[in-house]
Design a protein around this motif. Sequence first.
Motif, mmCIF file in Angstrom:
data_model
loop_
_atom_site.group_PDB
_atom_site.id
_atom_site.type_symbol
_atom_site.label_atom_id
_atom_site.label_comp_id
_atom_site.label_asym_id
_atom_site.label_seq_id
_atom_site.Cartn_x
_atom_site.Cartn_y
_atom_site.Cartn_z
ATOM 1 N N ILE A 291 0.841 -1.209 0.000
ATOM 2 C CA ILE A 291 0.000 0.000 0.000
ATOM 3 C C ILE A 291 0.872 1.253 0.000
ATOM 4 N N LEU A 292 1.908 1.237 0.841
ATOM 5 C CA LEU A 292 2.783 2.408 0.907
ATOM 6 C C LEU A 292 3.498 2.633 -0.422
ATOM 7 N N GLY A 294 2.299 1.878 -3.277
ATOM 8 C CA GLY A 294 1.276 2.443 -4.167
ATOM 9 C C GLY A 294 1.076 3.927 -3.937
ATOM 10 N N ILE A 295 1.091 4.350 -2.666
ATOM 11 C CA ILE A 295 0.921 5.775 -2.347
ATOM 12 C C ILE A 295 2.099 6.584 -2.904
ATOM 13 N N ASP A 297 4.026 5.806 -5.362
ATOM 14 C CA ASP A 297 3.921 5.826 -6.818
ATOM 15 C C ASP A 297 2.856 6.825 -7.283
ATOM 16 N N LEU A 298 1.777 6.863 -6.564
ATOM 17 C CA LEU A 298 0.685 7.785 -6.926
ATOM 18 C C LEU A 298 1.125 9.238 -6.804
ATOM 19 N N ILE A 299 1.789 9.549 -5.697
ATOM 20 C CA ILE A 299 2.247 10.928 -5.495
ATOM 21 C C ILE A 299 3.342 11.279 -6.503
ATOM 22 N N SER A 301 3.642 10.140 -9.526
ATOM 23 C CA SER A 301 3.019 10.428 -10.817
ATOM 24 C C SER A 301 2.295 11.768 -10.808
ATOM 25 N N ALA A 302 1.773 12.150 -9.645
ATOM 26 C CA ALA A 302 1.057 13.425 -9.564
ATOM 27 C C ALA A 302 1.992 14.611 -9.664
ATOM 28 N N ASN A 304 4.270 14.996 -11.756
ATOM 29 C CA ASN A 304 4.576 15.285 -13.155
ATOM 30 C C ASN A 304 3.520 16.240 -13.719
#
Lengths: 315, 99
Positions: A291-292, A294-295, A297-299, A301-302, A304
């Motif tokens: 989960i961490l 994933g978080i 990775d999400l941040i 990508s954000a 960019n």
Amino acid sequence: MKKYILFFIFMFLFIPKIKAFDISDMGSYSIVNTSGANYDFKRTCVYTEDDINNSYKSCHNNINSKTFNQDYKYILVTSYVTMQYYHEDREWIVPSSSAGSYYQYVPFNDTFNFQVGMYLTADGLNYQCTSSDDGRHFICPNKEKITDIVLQVYGHPLGTNTIDYDFFYTLSLQTTSSIYLFNTVAEGTTEAIKETNKTLKDDDMSGGNQSADNFKNNSAFNDTTGIESIINLPLNFINSLSSSCQPIQLTLPWLDYPFEIPCLGDLFVSKVPTIANILKVVINGFIVYRILLGIVDLIHSAKNPDDDRIEVLDL
Amino acid sequence: MINAIVKGIFKLVTKFINILLIPINLLITNMLPGFSNMLTYVSNFFNSIFNYVGFIMNSLLIDNEVISFLILYWTFRLTFPYAVSLVKMIVKWYDKLKL
């Protein structure tokens, strides 16, 4: 250029309508303060023949109200004044006079009449309150506060040729005027504003729980065909994830023998706690680690600025 | 305030879904009356399975705290891109409009 025009039109959509204050806007306003401002008086003035030609000799009554010292703007409201006129054995009741206006009454002929009126002043004569269009209210100009109000009720004869009438008459003024003090923002409105402020500051979110429950258990929908319940299946699944373990009750077929499968995790922990706890750490740690990741990775990508993808749509 | 907003969002979504499903519901009710029974069977089947999810999670030794964290993560993952996309869109508008 078209974008600029659309943008400015869009901005003007949010400009509220400007509306001037009108007493009719007060609606069901309520009294703010009436203490010491109710009047019920009767004043009798006796006029002789000599007074007839002195049209400025008024039969009046000044009513000094209480001194108010509140930082509000007030509307002052009062009722009508009734004047009675007696002459020997004859009596006329002059119709009520509206607030702040004259009423000319002609009992005999064009050369003689009465004038009755009512005025309201506040904080001195320089602060004249005017009557409203319907004659029922005095409206004082907006002011930060009114400290003193005076109601003057008067009546006097206006005569130009009274020599034919041997006058010795009595003029009686009577009023049941009441002066009500209103805030320019009526009390009811103030209460509504207070309630609105209270609502704005309210950070309670418990009301959303019921809405969420209704949403999850499908009662929020008018489900006539079962489609809504299928749409809600993912929500039901998420809801069931956090549900506690319930032992499975079964009945053996043919033997009709009931038996229960206990929660295996609890059974495992109770029988071999050491191994169970180690396994729990490994399994739960692995899930939390994923989960961490994933978080992060999400941040990442954000961050960019050129990435316009909405990942939800990619699912 | 937040209470009203949250309740309003739920009402909005509910109404929106209801409006979208009106023609489909009418079609099923009038043209395929038996189809609704099948849909109900499907949803009941899955709901029956969902009753054992707690049992399965317990058997897999997954704690409730981890499950809650997982739900929060997916909530965040499904909503965060929208927020970021909205901010980027506003910045783009600002860049185009600024003199």
